[in-house]
Motif scaffolding. Sequence first.
Motif, PDB file in Angstrom:
ATOM      1  N   UNK A 186     -12.203  26.043  67.505  1.00 23.43           N
ATOM      2  CA  UNK A 186     -11.242  25.889  66.421  1.00 23.43           C
ATOM      3  C   UNK A 186      -9.943  26.640  66.715  1.00 23.43           C
ATOM      4  N   UNK A 187     -10.036  27.796  67.371  1.00 23.60           N
ATOM      5  CA  UNK A 187      -8.824  28.575  67.654  1.00 23.60           C
ATOM      6  C   UNK A 187      -7.836  27.767  68.497  1.00 23.60           C
ATOM      7  N   UNK A 188      -8.348  26.990  69.419  1.00 25.22           N
ATOM      8  CA  UNK A 188      -7.468  26.144  70.247  1.00 25.22           C
ATOM      9  C   UNK A 188      -6.788  25.101  69.371  1.00 25.22           C
ATOM     10  N   UNK A 189      -7.557  24.512  68.463  1.00 17.91           N
ATOM     11  CA  UNK A 189      -6.989  23.528  67.546  1.00 17.91           C
ATOM     12  C   UNK A 189      -5.917  24.140  66.666  1.00 17.91           C
ATOM     13  N   UNK A 190      -6.167  25.361  66.207  1.00 21.13           N
ATOM     14  CA  UNK A 190      -5.174  26.031  65.345  1.00 21.13           C
ATOM     15  C   UNK A 190      -3.889  26.301  66.107  1.00 21.13           C
ATOM     16  N   UNK A 191      -4.016  26.639  67.372  1.00 20.04           N
ATOM     17  CA  UNK A 191      -2.810  26.877  68.167  1.00 20.04           C
ATOM     18  C   UNK A 191      -2.025  25.570  68.364  1.00 20.04           C
TER      19      UNK A 191
ATOM     20  N   UNK B 135     -20.458  18.619  65.715  1.00 18.96           N
ATOM     21  CA  UNK B 135     -20.058  17.985  64.453  1.00 18.96           C
ATOM     22  C   UNK B 135     -19.243  18.919  63.556  1.00 18.96           C
ATOM     23  N   UNK B 136     -19.645  20.186  63.489  1.00 21.26           N
ATOM     24  CA  UNK B 136     -18.905  21.134  62.650  1.00 21.26           C
ATOM     25  C   UNK B 136     -17.499  21.360  63.196  1.00 21.26           C
ATOM     26  N   UNK B 137     -17.364  21.352  64.513  1.00 22.35           N
ATOM     27  CA  UNK B 137     -16.030  21.541  65.094  1.00 22.35           C
ATOM     28  C   UNK B 137     -15.136  20.340  64.771  1.00 22.35           C
ATOM     29  N   UNK B 138     -15.691  19.141  64.886  1.00 16.53           N
ATOM     30  CA  UNK B 138     -14.910  17.945  64.530  1.00 16.53           C
ATOM     31  C   UNK B 138     -14.420  18.072  63.085  1.00 16.53           C
ATOM     32  N   UNK B 139     -15.319  18.457  62.192  1.00 17.66           N
ATOM     33  CA  UNK B 139     -14.935  18.624  60.776  1.00 17.66           C
ATOM     34  C   UNK B 139     -13.849  19.666  60.610  1.00 17.66           C
ATOM     35  N   UNK B 140     -14.035  20.802  61.283  1.00 12.87           N
ATOM     36  CA  UNK B 140     -13.076  21.899  61.123  1.00 12.87           C
ATOM     37  C   UNK B 140     -11.691  21.485  61.617  1.00 12.87           C
ATOM     38  N   UNK B 141     -11.649  20.751  62.724  1.00 14.26           N
ATOM     39  CA  UNK B 141     -10.355  20.339  63.273  1.00 14.26           C
ATOM     40  C   UNK B 141      -9.687  19.311  62.362  1.00 14.26           C
ATOM     41  N   UNK B 142     -10.502  18.429  61.786  1.00 15.29           N
ATOM     42  CA  UNK B 142      -9.947  17.477  60.810  1.00 15.29           C
ATOM     43  C   UNK B 142      -9.411  18.214  59.594  1.00 15.29           C
TER      44      UNK B 142
ATOM     45  N   UNK C  46      -8.186  21.185  59.334  1.00 16.95           N
ATOM     46  CA  UNK C  46      -6.895  21.859  59.521  1.00 16.95           C
ATOM     47  C   UNK C  46      -5.770  20.854  59.782  1.00 16.95           C
ATOM     48  N   UNK C  47      -6.111  19.575  59.949  1.00 10.11           N
ATOM     49  CA  UNK C  47      -5.064  18.552  60.001  1.00 10.11           C
ATOM     50  C   UNK C  47      -4.842  17.888  61.345  1.00 10.11           C
ATOM     51  N   UNK C  48      -5.715  18.177  62.324  1.00  9.23           N
ATOM     52  CA  UNK C  48      -5.559  17.495  63.620  1.00  9.23           C
ATOM     53  C   UNK C  48      -6.100  16.068  63.522  1.00  9.23           C
ATOM     54  N   UNK C  49      -5.591  15.215  64.386  1.00 12.62           N
ATOM     55  CA  UNK C  49      -6.033  13.828  64.459  1.00 12.62           C
ATOM     56  C   UNK C  49      -7.126  13.749  65.534  1.00 12.62           C
ATOM     57  N   UNK C  50      -8.368  13.891  65.109  1.00 13.15           N
ATOM     58  CA  UNK C  50      -9.468  13.889  66.087  1.00 13.15           C
ATOM     59  C   UNK C  50      -9.770  12.445  66.471  1.00 13.15           C
ATOM     60  N   UNK C  51      -9.347  12.094  67.676  1.00 10.80           N
ATOM     61  CA  UNK C  51      -9.470  10.701  68.124  1.00 10.80           C
ATOM     62  C   UNK C  51     -10.818  10.388  68.743  1.00 10.80           C
TER      63      UNK C  51
END
Length: 223
Positions: free
Chosen positions: A106-111, A142-149, A151-156
């Motif tokens: 998630x930290x990478x996604x937040x950055x 699955x939890x990481x996909x949810x967390x990234x979604x 915070x607003x990322x477009x998980x493709x």
Amino acid sequence: MAAPDAQLRAAVESALGEVRARIEAAGRSPDDVQIVAVTKGFGPDAVVAALGAGLATVGENYAQELLTKASVAPEGVRWHFLGPVQRNKVKALHPHVALWHGVDREAAGREIIKHAPAAPVLVQVNLSGDPARPGVSWGDAPALVDALRTIGLDVRGLMGVAGLDGARQQFSRLARLARDVEVEGLSMGMSGDFEIAVSEGATIVRIGTALFGARPGATQVRR
Ligand SMILES: *Cc1c(COP(=O)(O)O)cnc(C)c1O
């Protein structure tokens, strides 16, 4: 004699024809599978050759290598970043990167989202479970996909590198996970295993050596 750049382009065109034929022989239409030309270890001339051969999507693993090539590459290249996302590299990389394949925490996604709101990303899963390799564990994916979604990322989609053994089983498990978490994208398959990957549903394959030959540097994929 043809100029070296024309020769390289002709070689890549011919290799690309072969890769497409092999995708077709594996039961998929090559038009349904996106080929990312992995130029790591090669110079900017490989990027030019890929573009000339019709491969506008180019993958790099290392931030500095991408930045160096992007600074001299012709317009029209779409860069995919394949490596693990190091937080101190995101700021410099993000203006160039059309898709991040290696988001595994998630930290990478937040950055990423700090610099590029709603950026398209893939979640990298550690297919073999080897703790020395990048990727989120199967169980935590699955939890990481949810967390990234959230915070607003477009998980493709999902991305994975198969271990030496059991590529088919690992790719088919990744395809099932993609269905479970409701993403379309599946970046799986490299020069040594892309036929297995496409037959298991890959939408993106990442191809280096099958297009450009053996890498000159010591940047072989660790398996
Ligand atoms: C190097 C690399 C590739 C391409 O590997 P080849 O075997 O040369 O096709 C694909 N994906 C990742 C993540 C890589 O590091």
